[in-house]
Structure formats: C-alpha cells, structure tokens
Design an enzyme around this catalytic site. Structure first.
Site, PDB file in Angstrom:
ATOM      1  N   PHE A 502       4.835   8.868  -4.093  1.00 14.95           N
ATOM      2  CA  PHE A 502       4.757   7.889  -5.160  1.00 14.95           C
ATOM      3  C   PHE A 502       3.342   7.770  -5.699  1.00 14.95           C
ATOM      4  O   PHE A 502       3.136   7.473  -6.862  1.00 14.95           O
ATOM      5  CB  PHE A 502       5.238   6.546  -4.610  1.00 14.95           C
ATOM      6  CG  PHE A 502       5.381   5.490  -5.648  1.00 14.95           C
ATOM      7  CD1 PHE A 502       6.428   5.558  -6.555  1.00 14.95           C
ATOM      8  CD2 PHE A 502       4.481   4.449  -5.728  1.00 14.95           C
ATOM      9  CE1 PHE A 502       6.574   4.586  -7.526  1.00 14.95           C
ATOM     10  CE2 PHE A 502       4.620   3.469  -6.699  1.00 14.95           C
ATOM     11  CZ  PHE A 502       5.674   3.542  -7.597  1.00 14.95           C
ATOM     12  N   MET A 504      -1.128   7.031  -4.591  1.00 11.16           N
ATOM     13  CA  MET A 504      -2.127   6.652  -3.593  1.00 11.16           C
ATOM     14  C   MET A 504      -1.748   5.322  -2.939  1.00 11.16           C
ATOM     15  O   MET A 504      -1.171   4.454  -3.583  1.00 11.16           O
ATOM     16  CB  MET A 504      -3.485   6.468  -4.265  1.00 11.16           C
ATOM     17  CG  MET A 504      -4.147   7.767  -4.605  1.00 11.16           C
ATOM     18  SD  MET A 504      -4.526   8.671  -3.098  1.00 11.16           S
ATOM     19  CE  MET A 504      -5.063  10.204  -3.786  1.00 11.16           C
ATOM     20  N   VAL A 505      -2.132   5.173  -1.699  1.00  8.87           N
ATOM     21  CA  VAL A 505      -1.923   3.907  -1.016  1.00  8.87           C
ATOM     22  C   VAL A 505      -3.286   3.271  -0.747  1.00  8.87           C
ATOM     23  O   VAL A 505      -4.162   3.904  -0.163  1.00  8.87           O
ATOM     24  CB  VAL A 505      -1.163   4.106   0.313  1.00  8.87           C
ATOM     25  CG1 VAL A 505      -0.826   2.762   0.923  1.00  8.87           C
ATOM     26  CG2 VAL A 505       0.095   4.919   0.089  1.00  8.87           C
ATOM     27  N   ASP A 615      13.656   9.645   6.045  1.00 11.78           N
ATOM     28  CA  ASP A 615      12.358  10.234   6.390  1.00 11.78           C
ATOM     29  C   ASP A 615      11.766   9.538   7.604  1.00 11.78           C
ATOM     30  O   ASP A 615      10.621   9.112   7.591  1.00 11.78           O
ATOM     31  CB  ASP A 615      11.432  10.136   5.177  1.00 11.78           C
ATOM     32  CG  ASP A 615      10.257  11.098   5.294  1.00 11.78           C
ATOM     33  OD1 ASP A 615      10.308  11.980   6.173  1.00 11.78           O
ATOM     34  OD2 ASP A 615       9.284  10.959   4.528  1.00 11.78           O
TER      35      ASP A 615
END
Ligand code: NAG
Ligand code: NAG
Ligand code: NAG
Ligand code: NAG
Ligand code: NAG
Ligand code: NAG
Length: 849
Positions: A502, A504-505, A615
C-alpha cells in the site's frame, strides 16, 4: 456450471480483455498535402488535399507541396507536406474530453518553391504554444500529451521571422486511455523532499525521451499507442555495470499496475540488471543513465517502468531508485507493489526540476533490505517529458491571466458562499448529533462515537472535524491531513518504519499523544479509491484485542492514508531471530501464538463475511508493550489479485515459505490456507529461524518441510531454538508439534480449524505451566467439546478488559488451576470461543456500563 468451468471462463475472459487492442474514441490521422489516403502500420492517414471541405483545414492560406526527390527509404507519408504562408489551422472535433496525444511530423525537403529547412514558425494547440520560433533541421516527430476539455481542438501554424512560412508533414490527434496520465501518483522531487505533484493531467507534456531499457528499438507498429521506444545503451554512464535481462513470457498485467497501453509488452520483457560478471553477489554499485533533456533547466515528468523478470521467486529484489543523485524511491519492493505476482508490469511517476546540466540522471542500485545472495536492481523503461506550462511565460498565459484573476475572484466568492452554507449546516448537524448521542451509545455494533469514547484512541485532536457518518458510518474516522502531517513531522523519512504494497508506513503521534502507525498510499500504488473505501468500511468494523485496529483514515487532496494503533514492540519475527532482542520464554511464545490464533479466529468467524487474512507470517504478528500479540495487515490484500496460475511451481512455494500448497491446486484461498501459514509461524516460533533460508543446505531451506521431517520421526526437539533446549516440557512440546503438524497437512480438509488450533495451544501452555505430564491427554481423547461459535461467553471481560495483558491472564489462570487436566480445560476453553460477543468495541462496551 461448476467451479472449473467458471474458472476457465474467467481465464478466457481475462485473455480477451487483455488481447483487445486499444481503440481511441477520437482518432484523427492526417497526411498533410496529400491527395490520397495513406496507410502506415495498419493506420490510415487521410490526405488533406483529397476532398476540399472535409480536410479539417480551416482559415488561412496554405498550399500542398510535393517532394521532388522521393526516396524509397522514407515513408510515403512524407512525400508531401503542407506549407502555410499565413496563420492557419486544423480543427478537430472532440468527442471524449481528457488527455489526448498529438504528434506533429516534420520531414523537411526542398521543393521547387520552398526549402522547408528554412521555415521558421510557431505551433499552438487551442491557443497554447507547443513550439515557438521553430526551425526544422532533420526529420522529427514532436509528441505532446494534453488535456482537451473543449468540443474542438485547433492546431495552428504561424509563420515567424524572415522565412514567412510554416509547414507540417503529418498530424496525429487521438484520445489517450483514461489511465495513461493519472490525476494522482506523481512524486514531486523538490528541495524539501518528496511531495505529491498535483494536477498532472492538466499539464502539457512534450516527449523528450522514450527508452526501452535492455531492449531493441520499438516502432509504432510494435506499440499499443503507436509510440517509438529507443534502446538505452548509448545513455549508460558505465556500460559494464549493466547486463541485459529478457524473458519470452508475456508480462502479467493486472489492475493496480501498468496496463498494456502504459507501455507495450516488449518494454516489460527486457531490462537492464546489475552486471555480476566481474563482481560477487555482495558488491554494491549503481547502474546509471544520463538522458539529455536540453539545456536551460525545466521541469520534467519522469515515468519509470519496472517488471521483475530477474527474480526466481518473490521478495528477492529490493532496490533504490535515484534521480539526479537524490533518493526517488527507497527500498522499492516490486513483489509487494505488484500484489505478490512476479513479472507484473509496474510504473512510478516522478516530477523533477532539472538543472543547467541538460541531463536527467537516473540510477538504480540494491537496497540494504535485499538478501546478500541476490543483490540486484533493475529498470525496464524510461519516459521523460518536459512540462511545458512551467517554461518561460508565453503570450497565451499572460492573456489568460486576466481570466484566471477574474475566475479566481468569482471562485473566491463562490467558496465564501459555500463556506457560509457549510458552516450553518455543520452547526445544525452538531446540534443534531449531540441529541443523538445517548441513543447511539446504547446501540450495539460499531459507531463513529468510539473515537470519543473510552477506547485508547480517544479524541484525535482538538479541532478535528468529523464528517457526518455516511451509511457505512466509517466517515467518522476521518482525520484531517494537516493532523497527520503534524503527527509525522510532515512525513519525516526518519519516521518510516516499513513499507508495504500500500505504501510507506510511518510512526507518528497525534496531538492527544496517541501513538499511531500510518500507511500512506504511495503515489505509485494506485490502489483505487473505491477499494480504499471498501477497506475502511471493513476495517472499521473489526475490533479485537488481538487485531491491530484502525484509528482512522485520511482521504484528502488525493491522499489515501490508513491510520492504525501503534504496536510498541513490533513484529514477532524480530523477537525470534536476527535482531539481537532478548529471547522469549516458551510460555511467552505460547501466549503469543494463542493471542494470534485468537485474532485469526475472530477474523474467520467473528464477522458476517468471514475474513481470510491471506498473509499470515511472523512479520504480520505484532507485539505490544506487554508482549500481547496483535495480528496486522488483514483486509488490505482482500481485493488484490491472487497469484497467477503460471506460478504453480515448487520454486515459488519453497521460497514463499508460508503459502498453502493446496492453494496451487485449487486456485482458491480458504480459511484453511491461513491455518497452514499459521502452522509455519508455529514452527518458526519453535525453531527461531526464517520460514525460508536460502543460505542453508537444500533440505533445510524450507523450514516447514524440514521440521515436518523431524516431527514425523518424533525428533522435533532436535531442531528447536537452542535457547529453549531443556526449558520446554516434553508434553508441551509434543502437543505443540502435533498441532503444527496438523496445521501443515497437505490438504485443507485435514487441517484443523483455527479454533481447534487455539484450544490445542492452550493445552500446550497448561502442560508447560502446570507441569502436567500425564499421558492421558496425548491420545487425543480430551478433545474440546464442539462449541457453537455463538455460545455465551463468560470471559469477554478478560478479552476486552483494558490493561490485562495476555501473559498476566495466563498467570492468573495458572494460579487458580489445580494440576488436574479436566477442570483446567473447562476453565480454558471459553477463551477461544470468542464468538460474536467480541464484535463490540471497548468504547461501546464502556458506554453501556
Ligand atoms: C480517403 O478517406 C476518406 C474517408 O474515409 C474518404 O472520404 C475519401 O474518399 C478517401 N480518399 C481517397 C482519395 O480515397
Ligand atoms: C535525393 O535524396 C537523396 C538521399 O535521400 C540525396 O542523396 C540526394 O542528393 C537527393 N537529391 C536531390 C536532388 O535533392
Ligand atoms: C525565427 O524568427 C525569429 C524572429 O521572428 C528569430 O528571432 C528566431 O531566431 C528565428 N528562429 C530560427 C531558428 O531561425
Ligand atoms: C516490431 O515491428 C516490426 C515490424 O515493423 C517487426 O519486424 C519487429 O519484429 C517488431 N519488434 C518486436 C520487438 O516485436
Ligand atoms: C571483466 O574484467 C576483465 C578483466 O579485468 C575485463 O577485460 C572485462 O571487460 C570485464 N568485463 C566486464 C563486463 O566488465
Ligand atoms: C548510487 O547513487 C546514489 C545517487 O547518486 C549515491 O548516493 C549512492 O552512493 C550510489 N551508490 C553506490 C553504491 O555507488
């Protein structure tokens, strides 16, 4: 129709979908000065002298000229040209508003009356200059992408200077696929880092370079949009650094990545990769290209094309991308970006300001994340386009600026009116909501009020305005972008704690000191807004002690951000191996497995639709400050496409490590696939090594397979984490090993439900903590009674109670326990049958009290 037929049908349909050629809605091809129609590369160019009145030519004086020296080497399209002796134009009626491609072909020759090399002229499109004081030395095709939002596109030619005439050889005007230039997703590389570049489609782009990296020249005949791509070799700064990679398999296009119109197959089927001929796999260097873009400094749009045709399996390739010496993309992980599909085309858009050097320099080099064995970096294609509107001021823009000014005054007034109306509305709503409050808080299920309530994510910040909840209710979780900028120090790179499909975190702190982890949709990820909203709708309804919960989201200025609770101690994996953290005790490990199993059980059974995680792995199980396990990253992959069937190969299975082998046969993920992956995690927890370790001897590479060999021999204790040797009671280990073995059964039907796994892990914990070593349990007779999922649960407080850590729960329990197995079990089993009761969130629960 059975499943197989359906599947076949889907395959056939998708094939049809992909093989269908793009047909532009607007499509004008003109052979200028020609009195016959000319077909080139299966496209028919209309002669504009063929039938006066139907030639799109409007005002002005023009004559058609013929090349007296028709050379066989050049296209018949260039045997004629149209010469303009005064300002003249072509007008095309436009059916589809949006980005259009415009190509102007100039092929100068000397006729009896004109030497086209001496022409000096300007060209505009709907009043915007594309070329100024232009003179043609050699054959050239100028290509532009521009937004047309009028019913007509007028291309005008204006003679300039002494020559007194203009000319053109051929013209193409056609509508682009709507996703070719997206409204979001371009990263502007400025002096203060990377920010989003907005309004890309409204820019006028002029193609400067179009490169098929690692491949051959592609002609309009080979390209879905009749473009020309040239090889990259002459642009390589150090040729020996690069080595061509190519494949004969057609790329696997998928939603969320590049389409065949973005670039043709051939671009994605070749690449340059790091040349290892003279270096070991460990050495680190960049591959660098210098692309001339013309001196003078300008703003350029840079599109980089990628397709991982070099990896043998997923998650082998992590690399960095630099533009003009700056980080453009750190740790690019194509496996994740392409939803776990190899050889799937992907592209990333950048906007860069180039300096006076006249080049755009692009480098790719391996990232620190890549395994030492296979450090690599690739590039498949490059497109560089000059953004014309950013050039020097031109007459049209000065003229238009009055309108812009007038427009902005009108717009300003309109905005003011709107603001007043909105204000009234908000005040009214606010009153209404205040009245509604008591009613809502006695209700069940999720309500937007939980952000005000007793949960850990209390008020987001002062001044946070909550939109009125929509039918889904989740709009109440909206967080203003400004708050998130503040929380992350304007997306400070130092606060990046990871990256995923999705985006960057980041780690951050909201103004009320709530710690958050924030996933910012990368411009490149292009996950659609509808999917994003669906995810929020699903995630906002899920709340469980052992699942990482959604705090809110932001959907502003084409930002797509998900905000989660921050889980202090990070991934379980880091506590098992590789990061030097103190080892976990066996009881702690069991508690963590039990917690994760509970979270997973809730996903599978707790909500109406039954969510498959898809996952499960040790990096997706996070630990809070009390080592309570929280399962993360569920939901996001739900709408993503699955592994392609061409990936049915033991190579992928082996390296993937966690993937259900049955999935390959049935092409269908079930909750039992999660159970399989969970089984791999159980072994990982026991042995403290990665699910796949390519550095080990072949039979040891795949942990699950290797461990099952030992388990079947009854010698599992031989391969456990050395730290655990002598600390695990044999009965506990036996129970645990048997449970893992069942999870890893070849067929889904033979695997237990996650509820059964949970019970067995509870049992293993009892065996460890109470020292019950009796054999009776081992013949499996004390199986849990078949508990209906909806059974009344007396232990909800345990689950929801704030401040009760998982490990403490168990300690309390073990103190209450006697050493007899049966009562213990009856005390324990309610813990796994969480049932629907946990649908309630803490805030709602608190509100009810
Ligand atoms: C060229 O094509 C146009 C449009 O199809 C047609 O009207 C015209 O007659 C053709 N001209 C010649 C010379 O064939
Ligand atoms: C015709 O074209 C050829 C090559 O394109 C060139 O060598 C030759 O000089 C040209 N002749 C004239 C009369 O321009
Ligand atoms: C074209 O004419 C203009 C004068 O109108 C002149 O300034 C310019 O240098 C000329 N361009 C070329 C390439 O000759
Ligand atoms: C491109 O098209 C030409 C025909 O114009 C063909 O000969 C060539 O093989 C094609 N190249 C590729 C890479 O498909
Ligand atoms: C590898 O090294 C040899 C000798 O140093 C050199 O001749 C050769 O060109 C190098 N090859 C590449 C691809 O750099
Ligand atoms: C790769 O290029 C970037 C940007 O120019 C530079 O910062 C980095 O040090 C280079 N890496 C290597 C290994 O040369």
């Amino acid at each position: 129709m059975n499943i197989k037929t359906l599947h076949l049908l889907a395959v056939v349909l998708s094939f049809l979908y992909f093989s269908e050629a793009f047909t532009p809605q607007d499509n004008y091809l003109i052979a200028c000065g020609s009195n016959v129609n000319i077909t080139v590369d299966n496209r028919r160019f209309l002669g504009d002298s063929a039938r006066p009145g139907s030639s799109y030519l409007s005002a002005g004086k023009s004559i058609s000229v013929v090349n007296p020296n028709r050379s066989s080497s050049s296209s018949v399209l260039y045997n004629t040209a149209r010469v303009f002796t005064s300002a003249s134009s072509y007008a095309f009626s436009i059916k589809k508003f949006g980005t259009h491609l415009v190509r102007l072909h100039f092929f100068p020759f000397t006729s009896m009356d004109y030497n086209l090399n001496t022409a000096n002229f300007s060209v505009s499109a709907n009043g915007v200059f594309l070329l100024s004081n232009f003179a043609v030395q050699n054959n050239i095709i100028k290509e532009y992408m521009l937004m047309v939002d009028k019913v007509e596109l007028e291309i005008s030619f204006m003679p300039m200077g002494k020559s007194g005439f203009a000319f053109v050889s051929a013209i193409e005007v056609f509508s682009a696929p709507s996703d070719l230039i997206a409204d979001f997703g371009a990263k502007l590389m400025g002096t203060n880092g990377i920010e989003e570049f907005k309004n890309l489609p409204s820019q006028i782009l002029e193609t400067v370079q179009r490169i098929n990296v690692g491949g051959s020249k592609l002609t309009p005949f080979n390209d879905t949009l009749w473009r020309t791509w040239v090889p990259d070799e002459e642009f390589l700064v150090l040729k020996s650094a690069a080595k061509i990679a190519s494949t004969t398999h057609t790329p696997k296009y998928q939603k969320g990545g590049a389409s065949r119109e973005v670039a043709p197959d051939n671009v994605y089927m070749t690449a340059q990769q790091m040349n290892r001929d003279n270096s070991s796999g460990f050495s680190i260097f960049n591959i660098t290209w210098d692309f001339p873009v013309g001196v003078g400094g300008a703003r350029h749009f840079v599109r980089l094309h990628f397709c991982d045709i070099v990896s043998l399996s997923l998650n082998q390739l992590y690399f960095n991308v630099f533009i003009n010496g700056f980080f453009a993309y750190k740790d690019l992980d194509l496996s994740t970006a392409t939803f776990h599909l190899l050889a799937s085309p992907y592209y990333i858009d950048f906007v860069v300001d180039s300096d006076d050097s006249g080049i755009v320099r692009i480098s790719v080099g391996p990232s620190d994340l890549s395994t030492t064995l296979r450090k690599n970096a690739i590039l498949n294609g490059v497109e560089i386009m000059k953004i014309l509107n950013f050039g020097s001021p031109q007459t049209w823009s000065r003229k238009r600026s009055h309108w812009v000014l007038a427009g902005s005054i009108i717009a300003g007034f309109a905005a003011l009116c709107l603001a007043i109306v909105l204000f009234c509305f908000v005040v009214k709503c606010g009153k209404k909501r205040a009245k509604l409050k008591p009613a809502v808080s006695t209700g069940t299920g999720w309500t937007p009020l939980r952000v005000y309530g007793g949960s850990t994510h209390s008020r987001l910040s002062e001044g946070t305005v909550f939109a009125s909840p929509g039918s889904n209710g989740y709009l109440g979780l909206k967080i203003p972008f400004a708050d998130l900028q503040l929380a992350t120090n304007n997306f400070d790179k130092n606060l990046i704690i990871g990256s995923g499909g999705f985006g960057m975190v980041y780690k951050g702190v909201l103004r009320d000191n709530t710690k958050i982890a924030l996933k910012r949709g990368v411009p490149g990820s292009r996950q659609g807004l509808p999917e994003f909203q669906t995810e929020i709708a699903i995630l906002s309804k899920i709340r469980h002690r052992h699942l990482v919960s959604l705090v809110g989201f932001c959907e502003e200025q084409s930002e797509m951000i998900l905000v989660y609770e921050y889980v202090e101690k990070g991934p379980l994996k880091n506590h098992l191996y590789g990061s030097g953290l103190p080892p976990l005790s066996w009881s702690q490990r069991l508690e963590i497995c039990i917690g994760s199993a509970r979270g997973l059980h809730y996903l599978h059974t707790g909500s109406a639709q039954g969510i498959i995680h898809r996952d499960i792995k040790s990096t997706n199980i996070l630990l809070d400050e009390n080592y309570v396990a929280k399962v993360a990253d569920f939901g996001l992959s739900r709408s993503g496409p699955c592994l392609d069937e061409t990936h049915v190969s033991t190579g992928v299975k082996g390296s993937f490590g966690y993937l259900d082998p049955e999935y390959f046969r049935r092409q269908q993920l079930t909750d039992k696939s999660d159970v399989y992956s969970f089984g791999v995690v159980l072994i990982e927890v026991l042995c403290a090594r990665p699910a796949v370790d390519p550095l080990l001897a072949r039979e040891q590479v795949n942990l699950a397979e290797w461990a099952m060999q030992w388990q079947k021999k009854g010698l599992l204790e031989k391969i456990i984490d050395p730290y655990l040797v002598g600390k695990v009671k044999p009965s506990s280990l036996k129970k645990y090993g048997d449970t893992a073995e069942k999870c890893l059964a070849e067929y889904g039907v033979d695997r237990p439900s996650i509820g059964d796994v949970l019970w067995n892990l509870e049992h293993a914990l009892q065996l460890q903590e109470t020292g019950t070593q009796g054999e009776p349990q081992e013949d499996g007779h004390i199986t849990p009674p078949e508990l209906p999922v909806s059974s009344t649960n007396t232990r909800i407080e345990e689950e929801n109670g704030a401040g009760t850590s998982g490990s403490r729960t168990s300690q309390v329990f073990s103190q209450l326990m006697t050493s007899e197995a049966a009562p213990l079990i009856s005390k324990h089993y309610p813990l796994y049958s969480l049932g629907n009761a946990l649908d309630l969130n803490p805030a709602a629960a608190a509100a009810r009290e």
